[in-house]
Design an enzyme around this catalytic site. Structure first.
Site, PDB file in Angstrom:
ATOM      1  N   ASP A   7       0.809  -1.141  -0.120  1.00 41.29           N
ATOM      2  CA  ASP A   7      -0.045  -0.032  -0.106  1.00 41.29           C
ATOM      3  C   ASP A   7       0.922   1.161  -0.160  1.00 41.29           C
ATOM      4  O   ASP A   7       2.001   1.197   0.266  1.00 41.29           O
ATOM      5  CB  ASP A   7      -1.020   0.166   1.220  1.00 41.29           C
ATOM      6  N   SER A   8       0.209   2.390  -0.400  1.00 45.20           N
ATOM      7  CA  SER A   8       0.885   3.680  -0.122  1.00 45.20           C
ATOM      8  C   SER A   8       1.573   3.812   1.246  1.00 45.20           C
ATOM      9  O   SER A   8       2.532   4.372   1.371  1.00 45.20           O
ATOM     10  CB  SER A   8       0.254   4.722  -0.648  1.00 45.20           C
ATOM     11  N   TYR A  39      -1.264   8.578  -2.349  1.00 49.07           N
ATOM     12  CA  TYR A  39      -1.298   8.417  -3.941  1.00 49.07           C
ATOM     13  C   TYR A  39      -2.530   8.992  -4.441  1.00 49.07           C
ATOM     14  O   TYR A  39      -2.482   9.527  -5.683  1.00 49.07           O
ATOM     15  CB  TYR A  39      -1.450   6.986  -3.995  1.00 49.07           C
ATOM     16  N   GLY A  40      -3.531   8.898  -3.704  1.00 45.00           N
ATOM     17  CA  GLY A  40      -4.864   9.465  -4.259  1.00 45.00           C
ATOM     18  C   GLY A  40      -5.248  10.899  -4.875  1.00 45.00           C
ATOM     19  O   GLY A  40      -5.967  11.051  -5.338  1.00 45.00           O
ATOM     20  N   CYS A  70      -4.434  -1.816  -1.911  1.00 42.59           N
ATOM     21  CA  CYS A  70      -4.511  -0.314  -2.200  1.00 42.59           C
ATOM     22  C   CYS A  70      -5.468  -0.301  -3.340  1.00 42.59           C
ATOM     23  O   CYS A  70      -5.228  -0.834  -4.439  1.00 42.59           O
ATOM     24  CB  CYS A  70      -3.220   0.346  -2.653  1.00 42.59           C
ATOM     25  N   ASN A  71      -6.738   0.460  -3.411  1.00 41.07           N
ATOM     26  CA  ASN A  71      -7.653   0.534  -4.454  1.00 41.07           C
ATOM     27  C   ASN A  71      -7.013   1.491  -5.416  1.00 41.07           C
ATOM     28  O   ASN A  71      -7.167   1.124  -6.658  1.00 41.07           O
ATOM     29  CB  ASN A  71      -8.816   1.099  -3.917  1.00 41.07           C
ATOM     30  N   THR A  72      -6.176   2.338  -5.223  1.00 43.85           N
ATOM     31  CA  THR A  72      -5.805   3.442  -6.048  1.00 43.85           C
ATOM     32  C   THR A  72      -4.618   2.739  -7.011  1.00 43.85           C
ATOM     33  O   THR A  72      -4.794   2.898  -8.129  1.00 43.85           O
ATOM     34  CB  THR A  72      -5.163   4.510  -5.212  1.00 43.85           C
ATOM     35  N   CYS A 180     -11.375   2.427   0.101  1.00 45.16           N
ATOM     36  CA  CYS A 180     -10.146   2.872   0.019  1.00 45.16           C
ATOM     37  C   CYS A 180      -9.795   2.065   1.406  1.00 45.16           C
ATOM     38  O   CYS A 180     -10.118   2.233   2.309  1.00 45.16           O
ATOM     39  CB  CYS A 180      -9.861   4.123   0.455  1.00 45.16           C
ATOM     40  N   HIS A 182      -7.573   2.778   3.550  1.00 42.97           N
ATOM     41  CA  HIS A 182      -7.312   3.514   4.830  1.00 42.97           C
ATOM     42  C   HIS A 182      -8.641   3.592   5.530  1.00 42.97           C
ATOM     43  O   HIS A 182      -8.707   4.011   6.723  1.00 42.97           O
ATOM     44  CB  HIS A 182      -6.653   5.247   4.634  1.00 42.97           C
TER      45      HIS A 182
HETATM   46  N1  DGL Z   1      -4.973   3.040   0.669  1.00 46.84           N
HETATM   47  C1  DGL Z   1      -5.163   3.356  -0.691  1.00 46.84           C
HETATM   48  C2  DGL Z   1      -6.366   3.080  -1.482  1.00 46.84           C
HETATM   49  O1  DGL Z   1      -6.889   2.039  -0.929  1.00 46.84           O
HETATM   50  C3  DGL Z   1      -4.926   5.045  -1.120  1.00 46.84           C
HETATM   51  C4  DGL Z   1      -4.440   5.984  -0.185  1.00 46.84           C
HETATM   52  C5  DGL Z   1      -3.586   7.003  -0.766  1.00 46.84           C
HETATM   53  O2  DGL Z   1      -2.354   6.774  -0.892  1.00 46.84           O
HETATM   54  O3  DGL Z   1      -4.224   8.255  -1.250  1.00 46.84           O
HETATM   55  O4  DGL Z   1      -6.956   3.754  -2.368  1.00 46.84           O
END
Ligand code: DGL
Length: 253
Positions: A7-8, A39-40, A70-72, A180, A182
């Site tokens: 993940d980020s 990342y988002g 991480c979805n992103t 997400c 997080h």
């Molecule tokens: N945890 C990440 C997700 O599932 C992204 C969080 C981020 O880095 O903006 O999208």
């Protein structure tokens, strides 16, 4: 059997902690990119570069499988990662399908990072599934910042959530999707500001179930669970206290 979670930042810990409950006999690696989180809110090109660099390092650890927790990162890079490596790669996407299938006549609110929501992969998913026009989208980038800074106090989180949810008449909603990794840290905060009948779902259990299916034949009795090894920005961490704090929080909610 070595399984890496990427993940980020700390979001993938919500997936790792689910996997730790479900899979006993495997070695886990947790790999984040804390120098570059979030990342988002970055460009697609930049995130792709960062993810491919991180996965190159993960591949050099000789892993048997990789969960892009991480979805992103999944929406931007999962296809390129699968093209480049032969080990199984398990991606994540917002759980829109189960939400829409079970919504009855009610609306669905999908929360995620801004980049996930504007990505083609996600837009295609929604147009395939959302025949009844029930899906609404909401980007919640500050939750990533709060989680990274271990800011889980109500005074910080609740006003932000209330303001962001204010435009939606939640009485008409059946489900909120946490799209997400997080966001599951804030499950209790969501509960405090949404009506009781609204369900909250995330993709963590589905992802771990999928991981188990893929690895069914490889997770043998002989592989023994060791402690999780943590890597941040490619460097193995000797002090795991920071991660432990989040894992402790997850086991208490
Ligand atoms: N945890 C990440 C997700 O599932 C992204 C969080 C981020 O880095 O903006 O999208």
């Amino acid at each position: 059997m070595k399984i890496a979670f990427f993940d980020s930042g700390v979001g993938g810990l919500t997936v790792l902690s689910t996997a730790m409950k479900e899979i006993q006999n495997a070695e886990f690696i947790y790999f984040d990119d804390s120098k570059n989180v979030p990342y988002g809110t970055k460009s697609k090109e930049r995130v792709k570069e960062l993810v491919m660099d991180a996965v190159d390092l993960i591949a050099s650890l000789d892993v048997d499988a990789l969960v892009i927790a991480c979805n992103t990162a999944t929406s931007i890079a999962v296809n390129s990662i699968r093209e480049k490596y032969t080990f199984p790669v398990i991606g994540m996407e917002p759980a829109v399908k189960p939400a829409v299938e079970k919504c009855g006549q009610k609306q669905v609110l999908v929360t995620a990072t801004p980049l996930t929501l504007i990505e083609e992969k996600f837009q295609n998913l929604v147009s395939r599934i959302d025949q009844g026009n029930v899906v609404n989208l909401l980007a919640l980038p500050e939750l990533v910042v709060f989680a990274e800074n271990f800011m889980f106090d109500d005074e910080t989180v609740l006003p932000y959530l209330k303001e962001k949810l204010n435009p939606f008449n939640l009485d008409n909603f059946g489900t909120i999707v946490l799209g997400c990794t997080h966001f599951p840290f804030f499950r209790e905060h969501f509960r405090k500001v949404i009506p009781e009948h609204v369900r909250i779902i995330d993709g963590n259990e589905g992802t771990v179930r999928h991981l188990k299916n893929i690895l069914r034949d490889k997770i043998t009795e002989r592989s023994v669970r060791t402690e999780v090894t943590f890597y941040s920005g490619g460097v193995q961490q000797t002090d795991n206290l920071r991660y432990q704090k989040y894992l402790d929080l997850l086991s208490s909610i």
